[in-house]
Design a protein around this motif. Structure first.
Motif, PDB file in Angstrom:
ATOM      1  N   LEU A  14       0.823  -1.197   0.000  1.00  0.00           N
ATOM      2  CA  LEU A  14       0.000   0.000   0.000  1.00  0.00           C
ATOM      3  C   LEU A  14       0.868   1.262   0.000  1.00  0.00           C
ATOM      4  CD1 LEU A  14      -2.784  -1.145   2.474  1.00  0.00           C
ATOM      5  CD2 LEU A  14      -3.164  -0.456   0.112  1.00  0.00           C
ATOM      6  N   HIS A  15       1.935   1.246   0.765  1.00  0.00           N
ATOM      7  CA  HIS A  15       2.830   2.400   0.791  1.00  0.00           C
ATOM      8  C   HIS A  15       3.555   2.574  -0.545  1.00  0.00           C
ATOM      9  CE1 HIS A  15       2.346   3.875   4.865  1.00  0.00           C
ATOM     10  NE2 HIS A  15       2.327   2.630   5.301  1.00  0.00           N
ATOM     11  N   LYS A  16       3.880   1.447  -1.193  1.00  0.00           N
ATOM     12  CA  LYS A  16       4.478   1.536  -2.538  1.00  0.00           C
ATOM     13  C   LYS A  16       3.473   2.120  -3.535  1.00  0.00           C
ATOM     14  CE  LYS A  16       7.137  -1.616  -4.290  1.00  0.00           C
ATOM     15  NZ  LYS A  16       7.680  -2.898  -4.765  1.00  0.00           N
ATOM     16  N   ALA A  17       2.199   1.766  -3.369  1.00  0.00           N
ATOM     17  CA  ALA A  17       1.159   2.318  -4.237  1.00  0.00           C
ATOM     18  C   ALA A  17       1.031   3.824  -4.016  1.00  0.00           C
ATOM     19  CB  ALA A  17      -0.177   1.626  -3.966  1.00  0.00           C
ATOM     20  N   GLU A  18       1.173   4.252  -2.770  1.00  0.00           N
ATOM     21  CA  GLU A  18       1.113   5.683  -2.464  1.00  0.00           C
ATOM     22  C   GLU A  18       2.262   6.426  -3.152  1.00  0.00           C
ATOM     23  OE1 GLU A  18       0.118   8.191   1.540  1.00  0.00           O
ATOM     24  OE2 GLU A  18       1.697   6.682   1.688  1.00  0.00           O
ATOM     25  N   GLU A  19       3.449   5.837  -3.128  1.00  0.00           N
ATOM     26  CA  GLU A  19       4.600   6.424  -3.835  1.00  0.00           C
ATOM     27  C   GLU A  19       4.333   6.445  -5.343  1.00  0.00           C
ATOM     28  OE1 GLU A  19       8.018   4.130  -2.908  1.00  0.00           O
ATOM     29  OE2 GLU A  19       7.964   4.561  -0.760  1.00  0.00           O
ATOM     30  N   ALA A  20       3.789   5.353  -5.842  1.00  0.00           N
ATOM     31  CA  ALA A  20       3.542   5.245  -7.281  1.00  0.00           C
ATOM     32  C   ALA A  20       2.524   6.273  -7.753  1.00  0.00           C
ATOM     33  CB  ALA A  20       3.065   3.836  -7.628  1.00  0.00           C
ATOM     34  N   GLN A  22       2.205   9.338  -6.646  1.00  0.00           N
ATOM     35  CA  GLN A  22       2.943  10.588  -6.850  1.00  0.00           C
ATOM     36  C   GLN A  22       3.776  10.510  -8.127  1.00  0.00           C
ATOM     37  OE1 GLN A  22       2.200  13.221  -5.013  1.00  0.00           O
ATOM     38  NE2 GLN A  22       0.805  11.878  -3.883  1.00  0.00           N
ATOM     39  N   TYR A  23       4.350   9.329  -8.382  1.00  0.00           N
ATOM     40  CA  TYR A  23       5.128   9.120  -9.607  1.00  0.00           C
ATOM     41  C   TYR A  23       4.253   9.300 -10.843  1.00  0.00           C
ATOM     42  CZ  TYR A  23       7.306   6.319 -13.325  1.00  0.00           C
ATOM     43  OH  TYR A  23       7.810   5.869 -14.519  1.00  0.00           O
ATOM     44  N   LEU A  24       3.043   8.739 -10.792  1.00  0.00           N
ATOM     45  CA  LEU A  24       2.148   8.798 -11.946  1.00  0.00           C
ATOM     46  C   LEU A  24       1.727  10.229 -12.281  1.00  0.00           C
ATOM     47  CD1 LEU A  24      -0.092   5.666 -11.305  1.00  0.00           C
ATOM     48  CD2 LEU A  24       1.339   6.065 -13.315  1.00  0.00           C
ATOM     49  N   LYS A  25       1.727  11.105 -11.298  1.00  0.00           N
ATOM     50  CA  LYS A  25       1.372  12.503 -11.565  1.00  0.00           C
ATOM     51  C   LYS A  25       2.349  13.146 -12.545  1.00  0.00           C
ATOM     52  CE  LYS A  25      -0.778  13.618  -7.114  1.00  0.00           C
ATOM     53  NZ  LYS A  25      -0.626  14.498  -5.925  1.00  0.00           N
ATOM     54  N   GLY A  26       3.567  12.617 -12.581  1.00  0.00           N
ATOM     55  CA  GLY A  26       4.570  13.160 -13.485  1.00  0.00           C
ATOM     56  C   GLY A  26       4.587  12.518 -14.853  1.00  0.00           C
ATOM     57  N   ARG A  27       3.675  11.577 -15.090  1.00  0.00           N
ATOM     58  CA  ARG A  27       3.586  10.924 -16.402  1.00  0.00           C
ATOM     59  C   ARG A  27       2.254  11.300 -17.042  1.00  0.00           C
ATOM     60  NH1 ARG A  27       7.648   6.915 -16.843  1.00  0.00           N
ATOM     61  NH2 ARG A  27       7.176   7.177 -19.074  1.00  0.00           N
ATOM     62  N   GLY A 143      -4.694   7.070 -14.000  1.00  0.00           N
ATOM     63  CA  GLY A 143      -3.505   7.504 -13.274  1.00  0.00           C
ATOM     64  C   GLY A 143      -3.493   7.038 -11.832  1.00  0.00           C
ATOM     65  N   CYS A 144      -4.169   5.925 -11.566  1.00  0.00           N
ATOM     66  CA  CYS A 144      -4.276   5.403 -10.199  1.00  0.00           C
ATOM     67  C   CYS A 144      -3.585   4.044 -10.083  1.00  0.00           C
ATOM     68  CB  CYS A 144      -5.737   5.230  -9.807  1.00  0.00           C
ATOM     69  SG  CYS A 144      -6.691   6.763  -9.855  1.00  0.00           S
ATOM     70  N   PRO A 145      -2.695   3.870  -9.094  1.00  0.00           N
ATOM     71  CA  PRO A 145      -2.128   2.540  -8.841  1.00  0.00           C
ATOM     72  C   PRO A 145      -3.226   1.571  -8.404  1.00  0.00           C
ATOM     73  CG  PRO A 145      -0.906   4.253  -7.682  1.00  0.00           C
ATOM     74  CD  PRO A 145      -2.168   4.882  -8.177  1.00  0.00           C
ATOM     75  N   VAL A 146      -3.009   0.294  -8.657  1.00  0.00           N
ATOM     76  CA  VAL A 146      -4.007  -0.736  -8.345  1.00  0.00           C
ATOM     77  C   VAL A 146      -3.423  -1.752  -7.376  1.00  0.00           C
ATOM     78  CG1 VAL A 146      -5.296  -2.708  -9.299  1.00  0.00           C
ATOM     79  CG2 VAL A 146      -5.310  -0.501 -10.479  1.00  0.00           C
ATOM     80  N   HIS A 175       7.381   2.734 -12.246  1.00  0.00           N
ATOM     81  CA  HIS A 175       7.421   2.457 -10.797  1.00  0.00           C
ATOM     82  C   HIS A 175       6.699   1.143 -10.511  1.00  0.00           C
ATOM     83  CE1 HIS A 175       6.824   2.916  -6.484  1.00  0.00           C
ATOM     84  NE2 HIS A 175       7.567   4.025  -6.486  1.00  0.00           N
ATOM     85  N   ASP A 176       7.322   0.267  -9.726  1.00  0.00           N
ATOM     86  CA  ASP A 176       6.733  -1.065  -9.520  1.00  0.00           C
ATOM     87  C   ASP A 176       5.547  -1.055  -8.550  1.00  0.00           C
ATOM     88  OD1 ASP A 176       8.104  -0.672  -7.156  1.00  0.00           O
ATOM     89  OD2 ASP A 176       9.285  -2.507  -7.274  1.00  0.00           O
ATOM     90  N   GLY A 177       5.240   0.094  -7.957  1.00  0.00           N
ATOM     91  CA  GLY A 177       4.062   0.170  -7.100  1.00  0.00           C
ATOM     92  C   GLY A 177       2.773   0.460  -7.844  1.00  0.00           C
TER      93      GLY A 177
END
Length: 495
Positions: A14-20, A22-27, A143-146, A175-177
Motif C-alpha cells: 500500500l505504501h508503494k502504491a502511495e509512492e507510485a 505521486q510518480y504517476l502525476k509526473g507521467r 492515473g491510479c495505482p491498483v 514504478h513497480d508500485g
C-alpha cells in the motif's frame, strides 16, 4: 504459494502504491497509454498455459476463454486510445476578463486520478473482470495505482495475468508500485484494504452481500471513499402482447438460450420474464418445458457457486406460489448446475420481494400477469437492474409508452428485443444501474467511460502558463480535446 498475503506485506504494498501515485502525476496520459499498450501485448502473448489453467480452475470452455482473452486485450488498448484524446479528462478553460467588474479570473479545470484503488477480482470472468480486467485497466488509465485482490476461485490464472502486468511495468521502466497482487480469502483481508487510509477507491463485482459490506465499510471510514460495486441483477424481460403473439416459439428459444448461456453465470442473465396471460404465453411456456428437458447440466465456476445455486433454487421452490414449468432431465452432478424454469403470478411478485432475488445460475422465473396494468405494477415494484429488455413490436412500444418510461428509471441499459447477455465494450455501453444493481448508477464498469470512476476534478485559478499541467497549457502540448471558452477544440490557437 497462494496462501493469504500477510498483513505486513500488504501494508508495504500500500505504501508503494502511495509512492507510485505521486510518480504517476509526473507521467502524462499519453505515457500511460504507452504502458497500457505494452500490458496488452504481454497479455496477448500469454500462450496455451493461460487458457489451460483457466479451464482447469473455472471449468469454462476453451472457446469462451479464447474470446474473453481477446476482449481483455481489446479493453486495455481501447481504454488507452480513449485517454490519448483527452476527452475523459474534460479539460475546461475559461480565460480571464480583467476589465470586467468584478474581474473574471483565468480558470482551468481538469480531471485527475483519485489515488490508489483496490480492485477485487471477479469469479465469472477470470480475464475480463478479474486481475487484468476492466477495473484494473480503467484505474491505471486514470492515473491510479491498483492493489488487486485475487479471486480465490482462480489463483493460478490470476498469478499468470499479474506476471504479464508486472513484466510490462518492469520492461517499460515504470514504478513497480503501480500494480500489486495479493491473496486473501477472509473477510478480514478485504476489510483491511477498504479501511486503509491510503486507499481512495474500490471496485468490486460479485454478490449483493459482498458489495454492500464493502460499501458500508468504506462509508464508515474517517475519510469515506467511493465503492463501485456491481452486485447482481435479475435483468427482467417484459414481453409485450403483440410480440408474444407474433412468435412465442422463437421468443421462448431465444430466452432459454440466453438464460442457460455459460450455465447462467452472467451478471446480465435474464432471470425473470413478465408477460400477460393467454394462449400465446401458454405456447411460450410449453416450448420452454420441452426444450429445457434436453439442456445438459454443466460444471459451474467453482463449488461455492454451485452450492449457492442449488440452495437458492431450493429456497425458491419452497415459496407457496412458485410452480415448476420444466427442468433439465439429466440430474446435475456435484459442482454442476441444471436449468430450472418456474412460474408465479404478478400479485405474488409484488407482495413478496424474495421472488425477485437473483438466483445466480440457469434459473428462470416466468411471471404471468392478469392484465397490462399488472405488468405496469411490476415495473413500478422492481428494484434497480443492470438491464431490462422490452420484447416488443414498434406498435407495442408506442402503446406501452408509460411502461417504457417507467422502466428507464430502473436500469442502466434498456434493450429493444434481443437478450442482454452480450455486453459490448464501447463508449456508449452502460454496465451499471440503480441500486441494488450497483452502488453508483452514474458510472459504468464496461467501456472506456469506466475510467471516469477513478477521476476527480481540480480547478487552477490564475496560474502562470508555465506552471500549469500540460493538459491546461496554452500551447496544448498533449494535443488533447479541451473546451476553451465553451468551444470544444484541439487547436492551441484558441488561446
Amino acid at each position: 504459494m497462494y496462501t493469504e498475503t500477510p498483513q505486513e506485506q500488504v501494508k508495504e504494498l500500500l505504501h508503494k502504491a502511495e509512492e507510485a501515485f505521486q510518480y504517476l502525476k509526473g507521467r502524462s496520459a499519453i505515457d500511460r497509454a504507452g504502458l497500457m499498450y505494452a500490458i496488452a501485448a504481454k497479455i496477448e502473448g500469454l500462450g496455451t498455459e493461460l487458457i489451460a489453467t483457466a479451464m482447469e480452475e473455472s471449468h469454462l470452455p476453451e472457446a469462451r476463454l479464447i474470446g474473453e482473452k481477446a476482449r481483455t486485450v481489446f479493453q486495455w488498448r481501447s481504454y488507452a486510445d480513449h485517454i490519448k484524446d483527452g476527452l475523459c479528462f474534460e479539460a475546461r478553460i475559461d480565460t480571464a476578463i480583467p476589465d470586467r467588474t468584478p474581474p473574471k479570473p483565468d480558470l482551468r479545470k481538469i480531471k485527475v486520478g483519485v489515488g490508489p484503488v483496490v480492485v477485487f477480482g471477479a469469479s465469472n470472468f477470470p480475464f475480463a473482470f478479474s486481475t487484468a480486467g476492466g477495473d484494473t485497466a480503467s484505474a491505471i488509465a486514470a492515473g491510479c495505482p491498483v492493489i488487486l485482490k485475487a479471486h480465490p476461485g482462480h489463483p493460478k490464472t490470476s498469478a499468470l495475468m499479474a506476471e504479464a502486468i508486472f513484466g510490462a511495468i518492469k520492461e517499460e521502466g515504470w514504478h513497480d508500485g503501480i500494480f500489486s497482487h495479493i491473496y486473501g480469502n477472509s473477510n478480514e483481508s478485504g476489510a483491511y484494504l477498504v479501511q486503509h487510509p491510503i486507499v481512495k477507491s474500490v471496485a468490486f463485482t460479485g454478490s449483493y452481500g459482498g458489495g454492500k459490506a464493502l460499501f458500508d465499510l468504506a462509508n464508515q471510514r474517517k475519510e469515506p471513499i467511493p465503492v463501485f460495486a456491481e452486485m447482481g441483477s435479475v435483468n427482467p424481460v417484459f414481453a409485450l402482447p403483440e410480440k408474444m403473439a407474433t412468435d412465442p416459439r422463437g421468443l421462448a428459444n431465444q430466452y432459454l438460450s440466453s438464460l442457460t448461456l455459460g450455465v447462467g453465470q452472467f451478471c446480465t442473465n435474464p432471470g425473470v420474464l413478465i408477460a400477460v396471460k393467454g394462449k400465446d404465453l401458454e405456447t411460450f411456456k410449453e416450448v420452454l418445458r420441452q426444450e429445457v428437458l434436453s439442456c445438459p447440466p454443466a460444471n459451474m465456476l467453482h463449488a461455492g457457486i454451485a452450492k449457492a445455486y442449488h440452495a437458492n433454487s431450493e429456497r425458491m421452490l419452497t415459496e407457496s406460489t412458485i410452480r415448476v414449468i420444466g427442468k433439465a432431465e439429466q440430474i446435475a452432478a456435484e459442482g454442476q448446475g441444471a436449468a430450472l424454469l418456474v412460474e408465479t403470478d404478478a400479485k405474488s411478485v409484488v407482495e413478496n420481494d424474495a421472488l425477485l432475488e437473483e438466483v445466480f445460475g440457469p434459473f428462470g422465473l416466468i411471471v404471468a400477469c392478469e392484465s397490462e396494468e399488472e405488468m405496469l405494477n411490476i415495473a413500478d415494484h422492481i428494484k434497480g437492474q443492470l438491464t431490462i429488455t422490452v420484447a416488443a413490436t414498434e406498435a407495442d412500444a408506442v402503446r406501452h409508452s408509460k411502461l417504457i418510461s417507467l422502466l428507464q428509471d430502473k436500469c442502466g441499459r434498456l434493450l429493444f428485443n434481443g437478450m442482454p447477455t452480450g455486453v459490448e465494450v464501447c463508449i456508449a455501453m452502460q454496465h451499471g444501474g440503480p441500486f441494488p444493481a450497483t452502488t453508483d448508477a452514474r458510472f459504468t464498469s464496461v467501456g472506456s467511460d469506466a475510467v471516469q470512476r477513478f477521476l476527480r476534478p481540480i480547478s487552477f485559478q490564475n496560474w502562470p502558463n508555465a506552471l500549469l499541467p500540460d493538459a491546461l497549457k496554452n500551447e496544448n502540448p498533449l494535443g488533447i480535446y479541451r473546451t476553451v471558452n465553451s468551444v470544444l477544440t484541439k487547436d492551441a490557437s484558441a488561446l
